[in-house]
Design a protein around this motif. Structure first.
Motif, PDB file in Angstrom:
ATOM      1  N   PHE A   1      10.996  -5.511  -3.129  1.00 46.08           N
ATOM      2  CA  PHE A   1       9.832  -5.440  -2.244  1.00 46.08           C
ATOM      3  C   PHE A   1       8.677  -6.257  -2.791  1.00 46.08           C
ATOM      4  O   PHE A   1       8.328  -6.163  -3.972  1.00 46.08           O
ATOM      5  N   ASP A   2       8.102  -7.038  -1.909  1.00 44.66           N
ATOM      6  CA  ASP A   2       6.861  -7.752  -2.209  1.00 44.66           C
ATOM      7  C   ASP A   2       5.754  -7.008  -1.475  1.00 44.66           C
ATOM      8  O   ASP A   2       5.396  -7.342  -0.355  1.00 44.66           O
ATOM      9  N   TRP A   3       5.237  -5.956  -2.127  1.00 48.13           N
ATOM     10  CA  TRP A   3       4.300  -5.071  -1.453  1.00 48.13           C
ATOM     11  C   TRP A   3       2.986  -5.798  -1.164  1.00 48.13           C
ATOM     12  O   TRP A   3       2.320  -6.270  -2.085  1.00 48.13           O
ATOM     13  N   PRO A   4       2.576  -5.911   0.095  1.00 48.54           N
ATOM     14  CA  PRO A   4       1.272  -6.517   0.378  1.00 48.54           C
ATOM     15  C   PRO A   4       0.138  -5.604  -0.092  1.00 48.54           C
ATOM     16  O   PRO A   4       0.342  -4.397  -0.272  1.00 48.54           O
ATOM     17  N   THR A   5      -1.014  -6.163  -0.292  1.00 50.98           N
ATOM     18  CA  THR A   5      -2.155  -5.357  -0.736  1.00 50.98           C
ATOM     19  C   THR A   5      -2.497  -4.286   0.281  1.00 50.98           C
ATOM     20  O   THR A   5      -2.768  -3.129  -0.072  1.00 50.98           O
ATOM     21  N   THR A   6      -2.475  -4.648   1.545  1.00 48.62           N
ATOM     22  CA  THR A   6      -2.757  -3.697   2.622  1.00 48.62           C
ATOM     23  C   THR A   6      -1.823  -3.988   3.797  1.00 48.62           C
ATOM     24  O   THR A   6      -1.259  -5.076   3.911  1.00 48.62           O
ATOM     25  N   ILE A   7      -1.711  -2.995   4.669  1.00 49.65           N
ATOM     26  CA  ILE A   7      -1.073  -3.172   5.967  1.00 49.65           C
ATOM     27  C   ILE A   7      -2.142  -2.888   7.014  1.00 49.65           C
ATOM     28  O   ILE A   7      -2.779  -1.829   6.975  1.00 49.65           O
ATOM     29  N   PRO A   8      -2.412  -3.819   7.905  1.00 48.49           N
ATOM     30  CA  PRO A   8      -3.537  -3.657   8.841  1.00 48.49           C
ATOM     31  C   PRO A   8      -3.457  -2.341   9.604  1.00 48.49           C
ATOM     32  O   PRO A   8      -2.401  -1.966  10.127  1.00 48.49           O
ATOM     33  N   THR A   9      -4.577  -1.632   9.659  1.00 47.57           N
ATOM     34  CA  THR A   9      -4.623  -0.352  10.366  1.00 47.57           C
ATOM     35  C   THR A   9      -4.903  -0.520  11.854  1.00 47.57           C
ATOM     36  O   THR A   9      -4.883   0.469  12.589  1.00 47.57           O
ATOM     37  N   ASP A  10      -5.180  -1.750  12.288  1.00 44.30           N
ATOM     38  CA  ASP A  10      -5.405  -1.973  13.713  1.00 44.30           C
ATOM     39  C   ASP A  10      -4.127  -2.455  14.401  1.00 44.30           C
ATOM     40  O   ASP A  10      -4.166  -2.985  15.504  1.00 44.30           O
ATOM     41  N   ALA A  11      -2.997  -2.275  13.726  1.00 44.05           N
ATOM     42  CA  ALA A  11      -1.695  -2.646  14.289  1.00 44.05           C
ATOM     43  C   ALA A  11      -0.801  -1.412  14.298  1.00 44.05           C
ATOM     44  O   ALA A  11      -1.088  -0.394  13.661  1.00 44.05           O
TER      45      ALA A  11
END
Length: 320
Positions: free
Chosen positions: A62-72
């Motif tokens: 896994f290449d974990w992103p810093t965040t996952i957008p909360t508006d999606a």
């Protein structure tokens, strides 16, 4: 999906056919006079080979992103607990996105708790009498489930800063008879895995979702397809053992009631008042009760459970 049982008098592919003859006296030990276990061995060998070929290191995959957008969206709208009801129409787009986020986190939290339980039960049975034959595959199973628990927990903690606690109603203690206990343990595991896999398949294929969400669900489905194939075979073997041991109608009724209750508790765990609160939807407990009784949700439950209930009916655990 659990394979169909082989009709009498036909020759089955040992890697796909139902377990009508294999390893029938116990889940793994073979003693004088036991039916031939060739089919079960072939299935275990095939699944073990596939597990080895499909192996991945979760800590580097896994290449974990810093965040996952909360508006999606974080959960497919079709899988939300309000889908198909008038309540969904009453929620704003922002509320639906928030609900999809927190129901996603709840789903992965349920996986963490469910995997913890099944790991305890399976490790108690590795290399014990009656489970000699599947114990090698159990090692693959335990390793993969431990990896799953890690990446589901990592997702929850990294992107939601919490794992929802396990608030499900506890089942009554299973009967002390070891054969009945073994059957119920692996039947519960199969029910849990098939419910989860229904969600995994949809979430992995939904291109509206973040790639990390799709990746998690795709990998989990890849592994669970093997676990489900194994679980269907093992549950059928354990059920056949109970029948040969003279399981009476009263005991069969008790087993059906127990599993019915487990299925209901499992489905009910997707309706979490804490999720509704976090999504900004008031009166979470009242909403939960309203949704669980809604005809559209009852139909959705039937779709989620159709493989499980179909299999349990086919082998004779549930009434036709």
């Amino acid at each position: 999906m659990c394979p169909q049982a082989t009709p009498p008098g036909t020759t089955a592919d040992p890697t796909t056919a139902g377990a009508t003859t294999a390893g029938a006296t116990t889940a793994g030990a073979t003693t004088a006079g036991d039916p031939d276990d060739t089919e079960f061995r072939a299935l275990l060998d095939r699944l073990s080979d596939k597990a080895t070929a499909d192996y991945y290191n979760p800590f580097t995959t896994f290449d974990w992103p810093t965040t996952i957008p909360t508006d999606a969206l974080w959960m497919s709208p079709e899988l939300l607990s309000v889908h198909g009801t008038e309540i969904m129409d009453e929620l704003s787009p922002a509320q639906l996105r928030a609900l999809s986020r927190w129901e996603s986190v709840n789903f992965y939290s349920l996986n963490v708790h469910g995997i913890r339980e099944l790991l305890i039960e399976v490790t108690r049975r590795i290399h014990t009498p009656g489970f000699e034959l599947p114990s090698t595959f159990f090692h693959h199973f335990v390793g993969e489930e431990n990896d799953h628990m890690w990446f589901f927990a990592t997702f929850c903690l990294k992107y939601a800063d919490k794992i929802y606690p396990d608030k499900s109603v506890k089942l009554p203690e299973a009967p002390r008879d070891p054969d009945i206990e073994n059957f119920l343990v692996f039947a519960r595991i199969l029910v849990f895995e098939q419910i989860v896999d229904h969600y995994n398949v949809h979430l992995a294929a939904d291109d509206r979702l973040h790639p990390t969400i799709r990746h998690i669900n795709r990998l989990h489905h890849q592994d669970e397809s093997r676990h489900i194939a194994f679980g269907c075979r093992l549950v059928q073997l354990l059920w056949e053992r109970l029948l040969r041991g003279g399981l009476d109608e009263a005991a069969r009724h008790d087993l059906r009631t127990y599993l019915d209750r487990y299925v209901a508790i499992s489905i009910g765990s997707f309706y979490n008042p804490a999720v509704y609160r976090d999504a900004g939807i008031p009166s979470g407990f009242a909403l939960r009760n309203r949704l669980l009784a809604h005809p559209a949700r009852q139909a959705a439950h039937a779709r989620v459970l159709h493989k499980t209930t179909g299999f349990l009916r086919r082998i004779g655990v549930f009434d036709a």
